[in-house]
Design a protein around this motif. Sequence first.
Motif, PDB file in Angstrom:
ATOM      1  N   ARG A 202       0.822  -1.210  -0.032  1.00 13.22           N
ATOM      2  CA  ARG A 202      -0.063  -0.019   0.028  1.00 13.22           C
ATOM      3  C   ARG A 202       0.896   1.282  -0.018  1.00 13.22           C
ATOM      4  N   THR A 203       1.964   1.348   0.831  1.00 10.80           N
ATOM      5  CA  THR A 203       2.925   2.422   0.928  1.00 10.80           C
ATOM      6  C   THR A 203       3.551   2.474  -0.496  1.00 10.80           C
ATOM      7  N   TRP A 204       3.799   1.421  -1.032  1.00 13.49           N
ATOM      8  CA  TRP A 204       4.431   1.783  -2.344  1.00 13.49           C
ATOM      9  C   TRP A 204       3.776   2.319  -3.508  1.00 13.49           C
ATOM     10  N   ILE A 205       2.452   1.720  -3.497  1.00 16.42           N
ATOM     11  CA  ILE A 205       1.492   2.331  -4.437  1.00 16.42           C
ATOM     12  C   ILE A 205       1.204   3.743  -4.173  1.00 16.42           C
ATOM     13  N   LYS A 206       1.085   4.233  -2.729  1.00 22.07           N
ATOM     14  CA  LYS A 206       0.799   5.586  -2.475  1.00 22.07           C
ATOM     15  C   LYS A 206       1.828   6.522  -2.922  1.00 22.07           C
ATOM     16  N   ASN A 207       3.097   5.930  -2.659  1.00 23.32           N
ATOM     17  CA  ASN A 207       4.244   6.827  -3.015  1.00 23.32           C
ATOM     18  C   ASN A 207       4.575   7.150  -4.329  1.00 23.32           C
ATOM     19  N   LEU A 208       4.107   5.887  -5.298  1.00 21.96           N
ATOM     20  CA  LEU A 208       4.309   5.805  -6.662  1.00 21.96           C
ATOM     21  C   LEU A 208       3.233   6.670  -7.450  1.00 21.96           C
ATOM     22  N   GLY A 209       2.218   7.000  -6.732  1.00 21.12           N
ATOM     23  CA  GLY A 209       1.099   7.842  -7.010  1.00 21.12           C
ATOM     24  C   GLY A 209       0.132   6.739  -8.251  1.00 21.12           C
TER      25      GLY A 209
END
Length: 113
Positions: free
Chosen positions: A105-112
């Motif tokens: 989830r954090t990766w997806i949020k940070n990658l936009g």
Amino acid sequence: MRFKTLAQVDLYFGGRTIKCLLCGQRFQRLGSHLRHVHTLTADEYRAQFGLPWTRSLTATPSRQRSGQTWNFNRRREAQKIAKQTRFFETAHAKPRRDSPQCVKRTWIKNLGC
């Protein structure tokens, strides 16, 4: 309880002790308790509760006292010893572990995405 965000994971590991999510007792280092009392490996515990496999099951003060932070010289020395003992020729390959949902989830949020 499964951890949904990295903030929850940081809060879980950030105290003086870590609470065993199976029995509720608190420990500075959780690994041996899991092995002896619950007959679980650390990886099985991490998978069950969605903890990142890269985090040790050690409370922050205990980790800081033990000097688990790797600096350049310590890493170079460990590599030298591994080459001398030919460790990597005899080590068993482990299958790659999947990252828990809170990390994804954090990766997806940070990658936009």
